[in-house]
Design a protein around this motif. Structure first.
Motif, mmCIF file in Angstrom:
data_model
loop_
_atom_site.group_PDB
_atom_site.id
_atom_site.type_symbol
_atom_site.label_atom_id
_atom_site.label_comp_id
_atom_site.label_asym_id
_atom_site.label_seq_id
_atom_site.Cartn_x
_atom_site.Cartn_y
_atom_site.Cartn_z
ATOM 1 N N SER A 122 -14.109 -8.799 -9.459
ATOM 2 C CA SER A 122 -15.447 -9.343 -9.430
ATOM 3 C C SER A 122 -15.249 -10.845 -9.498
ATOM 4 C CB SER A 122 -16.251 -8.833 -10.625
ATOM 5 O OG SER A 122 -17.251 -9.739 -10.979
ATOM 6 N N GLU A 167 -16.067 -12.454 -12.756
ATOM 7 C CA GLU A 167 -15.078 -12.189 -13.805
ATOM 8 C C GLU A 167 -13.851 -13.074 -13.635
ATOM 9 O OE1 GLU A 167 -13.976 -8.132 -14.317
ATOM 10 O OE2 GLU A 167 -16.057 -7.415 -14.353
ATOM 11 N N LEU A 189 -10.156 -8.177 -3.448
ATOM 12 C CA LEU A 189 -11.426 -7.801 -4.095
ATOM 13 C C LEU A 189 -11.794 -6.354 -3.801
ATOM 14 C CD1 LEU A 189 -13.522 -11.045 -3.552
ATOM 15 C CD2 LEU A 189 -12.996 -9.981 -5.762
#
Length: 344
Positions: A202, A205, A197
């Motif tokens: 995200s 997402e 990440l």
């Protein structure tokens, strides 16, 4: 966990990341199980991009002998992952088999694999299957990992290579998918996800990309599984069995959702029997029955093979479906009785 060469004549004393790097040279074919899921294709893509990064002159390609799921195809389109329409095994120096527990999961390629003289590398998080271990030269298998993408991230880390943003997203997708949206995540899973990440991602997402509506045919299959259910109350545990021609895994999960502690859904087509086994975490913790190990035994008994995880497994074999379901429930009941005796 890093595996060791299965070939006793190998010059490698152990399977190190440097040894792996030396193997990823030349023409390399990456293979995944039939109806490849997001963890399978994303781990293959991760290894393909790693090879292109560390060995620019190597030629690494992905081939899916049994195609991909509809969700996987959507992810492939979103990430621009390309696969070969066909492949000839003799054209390759090294075969990398990812997220594949048994040769049967490769269809006709399972037999080709056993006959090929190419080097074979297994990267997987399912329980070890003797047939796969026999035909492979080198393996990196860690059943404690929640996904093969988690293992691929560990390879990047071990080689000191930073994943590109697109690779980070792919590995995250595989990790989230196979960890059941982090429901069965371990500290290692979360550490890998956190690092990825930082590169790209995200969580909303990622979750959005994995979201999919069940098709009408799948919804009907789940309802049929409930209609045809036979359940057994054994030592306080609810065991459920049902017969279907398709959507075995989805329907086995549906039976768990209805209240079963463990479920078996099976069906046959053209003489081939397929089955999915599922259980709750509470069932595994209370009984210590490992469905992946049970699947190996059942698969061998019905002229096939099986493998999986403690709470999820699959079997490809032959035989009468009703006899198979009766045998599966009988074996589960016997194992539960043994557990009960041991606790007296």
């Amino acid at each position: 966990m890093i595996g060791f060469p299965n070939n006793p004549d190998s010059k490698l004393s152990g399977f190190s990341f440097e040894s792996l790097r030396e193997l990823l040279i030349g023409k390399i074919l990456l293979l995944c199980h039939h109806n490849a899921d997001p963890d399978a294709i994303c781990s293959a893509f991760g290894v393909q991009m790693l090879i292109r990064s560390i060995e620019p002159f190597s030629d690494a390609r992905i081939f899916l002998p049994g195609g991909a799921s509809s969700l996987t195809r959507r992810i492939m389109d979103a990430l621009g992952i390309q696969v070969q329409n066909e492949a000839f095994i003799d054209d390759y120096d090294t075969l990398v088999i990812l997220d594949t527990a048994t040769p049967i999961q490769l269809g006709d390629w399972g037999e080709k694999l056993s006959k090929s003289s190419a080097k074979k590398i297994i990267i997987d998080h399912h329980s070890k299957h003797p047939t796969m271990m026999k035909i492979s030269n080198y393996s990196m298998i860690d059943e404690s990992a929640t996904s093969t993408c988690e293992l691929v991230y560990n390879i990047y880390s071990g080689m000191g290579v930073k994943p590109t943003p697109i690779v980070a997203r792919a590995l995250l997708l595989g990790i989230v998918y196979d960890s059941r949206h982090f429901f069965i995540a371990t500290p290692n899973t979360l550490n890998a996800a956190s690092a990825l990440l930082e590169i790209d991602g995200s969580i909303p997402e990622i979750f959005s990309m994995l979201r999919s509506e069940r098709k009408r045919s799948e919804r009907i299959a789940r309802i049929k599984a409930a209609q045809r259910i036979k359940f057994h109350d054994t030592r306080g545990w609810i065991l459920a069995a049902s017969r279907l021609s398709s959507f075995h895994a989805s329907s086995a999960r549906a039976l768990i959702g209805l209240g079963a502690d463990a479920s078996v859904v099976a069906g046959s087509e053209k003489g081939n029997l397929k089955a999915s086994l599922r259980s709750t975490d509470l069932f595994y913790q209370g009984s210590h029955i490992h469905l992946g190990e049970l699947a190996q035994t059942l698969g061998a008994e019905f002229d096939g093979s099986g493998s999986g995880h403690p709470t999820a497994a699959g079997i490809n074999c032959k035989g009468d479906v009703n006899l198979f379901l009766e045998r599966a429930i009988f074996m589960l009941s016997e194992l539960l009785q043994q557990v009960s005796k041991n606790h007296r």
